[in-house]
Design a protein around this motif. Structure first.
Motif, PDB file in Angstrom:
ATOM      1  N   UNK A 342       0.844  -1.192   0.000  1.00  0.00           N
ATOM      2  CA  UNK A 342       0.000   0.000   0.000  1.00  0.00           C
ATOM      3  C   UNK A 342       0.875   1.235   0.000  1.00  0.00           C
ATOM      4  N   UNK A 343       0.286   2.332  -0.381  1.00  0.00           N
ATOM      5  CA  UNK A 343       0.960   3.615  -0.260  1.00  0.00           C
ATOM      6  C   UNK A 343      -0.089   4.708  -0.320  1.00  0.00           C
ATOM      7  N   UNK A 344       0.326   5.908   0.086  1.00  0.00           N
ATOM      8  CA  UNK A 344      -0.557   7.065   0.034  1.00  0.00           C
ATOM      9  C   UNK A 344      -0.354   7.797  -1.276  1.00  0.00           C
ATOM     10  N   UNK A 345      -1.417   8.422  -1.763  1.00  0.00           N
ATOM     11  CA  UNK A 345      -1.342   9.160  -3.013  1.00  0.00           C
ATOM     12  C   UNK A 345      -2.307  10.334  -2.950  1.00  0.00           C
ATOM     13  N   UNK A 346      -2.109  11.267  -3.858  1.00  0.00           N
ATOM     14  CA  UNK A 346      -3.051  12.367  -4.036  1.00  0.00           C
ATOM     15  C   UNK A 346      -2.923  12.850  -5.476  1.00  0.00           C
ATOM     16  N   UNK A 347      -3.995  13.436  -6.023  1.00  0.00           N
ATOM     17  CA  UNK A 347      -3.903  13.932  -7.401  1.00  0.00           C
ATOM     18  C   UNK A 347      -3.034  15.182  -7.471  1.00  0.00           C
ATOM     19  N   UNK A 348      -2.298  15.336  -8.575  1.00  0.00           N
ATOM     20  CA  UNK A 348      -1.465  16.518  -8.745  1.00  0.00           C
ATOM     21  C   UNK A 348      -2.321  17.780  -8.845  1.00  0.00           C
ATOM     22  N   UNK A 349      -3.454  17.669  -9.536  1.00  0.00           N
ATOM     23  CA  UNK A 349      -4.355  18.800  -9.705  1.00  0.00           C
ATOM     24  C   UNK A 349      -5.651  18.519  -8.947  1.00  0.00           C
ATOM     25  N   UNK A 350      -6.193  19.476  -8.232  1.00  0.00           N
ATOM     26  CA  UNK A 350      -7.442  19.222  -7.485  1.00  0.00           C
ATOM     27  C   UNK A 350      -8.604  18.913  -8.419  1.00  0.00           C
ATOM     28  N   UNK A 351      -9.510  18.082  -7.933  1.00  0.00           N
ATOM     29  CA  UNK A 351     -10.688  17.733  -8.731  1.00  0.00           C
ATOM     30  C   UNK A 351     -11.696  18.884  -8.734  1.00  0.00           C
TER      31      UNK A 351
END
Length: 351
Positions: A342-351
């Protein structure tokens, strides 16, 4: 302080990529074949000391879809009870590895420990779809529970490998029995089950779980005519990267890579027992967690309850830990959640 790298903007002047501030992990996909042993050790030179490795299934068995327990060390992958099935292996790099062969195409920058590597072999993850789910109990007095969340993609993901699904929530989240619908080359959506337990987690568990999700894949999106930016293609002119896409950033890992026995187990009638396991999490409500292997079932084969549901997520008001349980009706042979997938992630650009 010297900064080296690449920056692109769109037609309105908004920065779409800045390698001096945006670390991007590259991704190598491969498959391995199980040999039927209890523990199988597979030599994979691409796994390095700082790699993240995710082992996933290529099958859709509904809510009983399972992935094997997996561990890795530099150069080696260990699978527990892989049977004779083919498994998907994803090796996520920090961008410091050399290009794989003479003539490889790509971009590499290194800016004060901010690394970016984009090439024709180790691709990047691109966000394709995102949305929200309301599942679980719908209020203390409603008597209503939405047990399953079911998502259909606007169009299938056409990669051989399953796409990666990342989950977040406004607050409390307790889910399991995750699977991606479809088959290699035609992944159509995903489903997951609510496991909220008010006895273990208080009154918050009686309210709806507001879950956010996004789907990421290395399938490159099309670029509309007139868009500004940069792209990378391989030797066959296939696009492997484009700055107009929204990338899934893989730059926020947990502080540890293993679960420990901590917290109170969930118990019930008939000897029901689900052991509690925890690991430090990032502390940020902006970070999504990868669902693919963590929230899928595990198959331990030689027991009366071979398919074990792994369920968990975030406790009320707490992002300092990731909470997991393993469904175990008999209380015998409890399993440990696999923290190295597992790992944490987030989008580069906000939705």
């Amino acid at each position: 302080m010297d900064l080296y790298g690449l920056r692109t903007r769109d037609a309105s002047g908004v920065v779409t990529l800045d390698t001096s501030i945006t670390p991007i992990r590259s991704l190598k996909m491969m498959t391995v074949a199980g040999n039927g042993s209890f523990d199988q050790y597979i030599t994979i030179p691409e796994i390095q000391a700082q790699s993240f490795v995710v082992v996933d299934t290529l099958e859709d068995r509904g809510e009983n879809t399972f992935s094997p327990q997996a561990w890795y060390t530099p150069g080696q992958l260990q699978l527990r009870q892989p049977q004779s099935l083919t498994w998907q292996v994803m090796i996520l790099s920090q961008g410091g590895e050399p290009f794989s062969a003479p003539g490889s195409y790509g971009i590499r920058t290194f800016n004060n420990n901010v690394r970016t590597q984009i090439d024709a072999v180790n691709k990047v993850l691109t966000v394709h779809y995102n949305g929200g789910l309301n599942i679980g109990f719908q209020g203390p007095s409603s008597g209503t529970q939405i047990q399953w969340g079911d998502v259909n993609f606007p169009a299938p993901i056409t990669t051989y490998e399953r796409p990666l699904i990342f989950l977040n929530a406004a607050d409390y989240m307790m889910v399991g029995n995750f699977y991606v619908k479809g088959r290699p080359g035609n992944w159509t959506g995903f489903r997951l089950k609510a496991w909220n337990n008010h006895g273990a987690h208080g009154s918050t568990a009686l309210h709806p779980m507001q879950i956010k999700w996004y789907c990421a894949s290395y399938q490159a999106p099309n670029t509309p005519t007139g868009e500004y930016g940069a792209s990378v293609r391989d030797a066959a002119a296939n696009r492997t990267f484009v700055t107009t896409a929204n990338l899934a950033l893989l730059n926020s890992q947990p502080a540890a890579n293993a679960f420990i026995g901590a917290g109170n187990p969930i118990t019930g009638g008939g000897g029901y027992y689900a052991p509690s396991q925890q690991m430090p999490w990032t502390g940020s409500y902006d970070d999504y967690v990868l669902a693919n292997a963590l929230f899928s079932c595990t198959n331990i084969i030689q027991t009366t309850q071979p398919i074990r549901a792994n369920f968990g997520g975030f406790l009320p008001g707490n992002r300092s830990i990731l909470q997991m349980y393993c469904d175990n009706g008999s209380g015998i042979n409890p399993l440990t959640a696999n923290g190295r997938t597992l790992f944490a992630s987030r989008p580069m650009k906000p939705f």
